[in-house]
Design a protein around this motif. Structure first.
Motif, PDB file in Angstrom:
ATOM      1  N   GLY A  76      32.861  46.089  49.223  1.00 33.18           N
ATOM      2  CA  GLY A  76      34.216  45.665  48.875  1.00 33.18           C
ATOM      3  C   GLY A  76      34.324  45.458  47.381  1.00 33.18           C
ATOM      4  O   GLY A  76      33.551  46.015  46.607  1.00 33.18           O
ATOM      5  N   ALA A  77      35.297  44.634  46.995  1.00 33.53           N
ATOM      6  CA  ALA A  77      35.548  44.370  45.579  1.00 33.53           C
ATOM      7  C   ALA A  77      35.628  42.868  45.343  1.00 33.53           C
ATOM      8  O   ALA A  77      35.971  42.098  46.234  1.00 33.53           O
ATOM      9  CB  ALA A  77      36.850  45.035  45.154  1.00 33.53           C
ATOM     10  N   ILE A  78      35.305  42.491  44.123  1.00 28.05           N
ATOM     11  CA  ILE A  78      35.383  41.089  43.725  1.00 28.05           C
ATOM     12  C   ILE A  78      36.407  40.998  42.599  1.00 28.05           C
ATOM     13  O   ILE A  78      36.385  41.801  41.667  1.00 28.05           O
ATOM     14  CB  ILE A  78      33.991  40.540  43.325  1.00 28.05           C
ATOM     15  CG1 ILE A  78      34.037  39.038  43.104  1.00 28.05           C
ATOM     16  CG2 ILE A  78      33.404  41.284  42.155  1.00 28.05           C
ATOM     17  CD1 ILE A  78      32.658  38.387  43.043  1.00 28.05           C
ATOM     18  N   SER A  79      37.326  40.058  42.706  1.00 28.55           N
ATOM     19  CA  SER A  79      38.383  39.924  41.700  1.00 28.55           C
ATOM     20  C   SER A  79      37.803  39.389  40.390  1.00 28.55           C
ATOM     21  O   SER A  79      36.730  38.774  40.387  1.00 28.55           O
ATOM     22  CB  SER A  79      39.466  38.970  42.194  1.00 28.55           C
ATOM     23  OG  SER A  79      38.979  37.640  42.207  1.00 28.55           O
ATOM     24  N   PRO A  80      38.502  39.603  39.269  1.00 30.03           N
ATOM     25  CA  PRO A  80      37.999  39.088  37.993  1.00 30.03           C
ATOM     26  C   PRO A  80      37.728  37.580  38.007  1.00 30.03           C
ATOM     27  O   PRO A  80      36.726  37.137  37.443  1.00 30.03           O
ATOM     28  CB  PRO A  80      39.107  39.455  37.003  1.00 30.03           C
ATOM     29  CG  PRO A  80      39.715  40.693  37.584  1.00 30.03           C
ATOM     30  CD  PRO A  80      39.681  40.449  39.078  1.00 30.03           C
ATOM     31  N   SER A  81      38.578  36.804  38.663  1.00 35.10           N
ATOM     32  CA  SER A  81      38.341  35.353  38.690  1.00 35.10           C
ATOM     33  C   SER A  81      37.102  35.006  39.515  1.00 35.10           C
ATOM     34  O   SER A  81      36.321  34.121  39.158  1.00 35.10           O
ATOM     35  CB  SER A  81      39.563  34.607  39.228  1.00 35.10           C
ATOM     36  OG  SER A  81      39.828  34.991  40.560  1.00 35.10           O
TER      37      SER A  81
END
Length: 107
Positions: A76-81
């Motif tokens: 998946g992906a991890i948000s910048p925050s």
């Protein structure tokens, strides 16, 4: 759209047989590659459960991931925050000479 992965979820995958690392905002399960990593498994384990982008980009370009990990490794992906929360702990710096000695044992 990629599944959103939190820093907390990423942190739950810090074992050799369950090793996830965030790189450039994407989260990968690198468990199958830990024993095959040319730089040694410790480099991966030092970043297991964290955002390993800083360590990764010193040596690699992002495209190498697709050549070394099996299909389905991207979780998946991890948000910048969340990426900010997932930065690895700061370790004492290693001198360039010490690093060379670890990479080139005959040096």
């Amino acid at each position: 759209m990629a599944r959103a992965i939190s820093a907390e979820e990423l942190a739950g995958h810090r074992a050799e047989n369950d090793c996830w690392i965030a790189i450039h905002g994407d989260v990968y399960d690198v468990s199958s590659f830990v024993g095959e990593h040319p730089g040694g498994k410790q480099l991966l384990m030092d970043n297991a459960g964290y955002d390993g982008t800083a360590a990764f980009q010193i040596i690699h370009q992002k495209e190498i991931i697709d050549h070394n990990l099996p299909p389905g490794s991207k979780k998946g992906a991890i948000s910048p925050s969340e990426q900010e929360k997932a930065k690895p702990p700061v370790k004492p710096s290693v001198s360039c000479l010490d690093w060379l000695k670890s990479v080139l044992p005959c040096f």
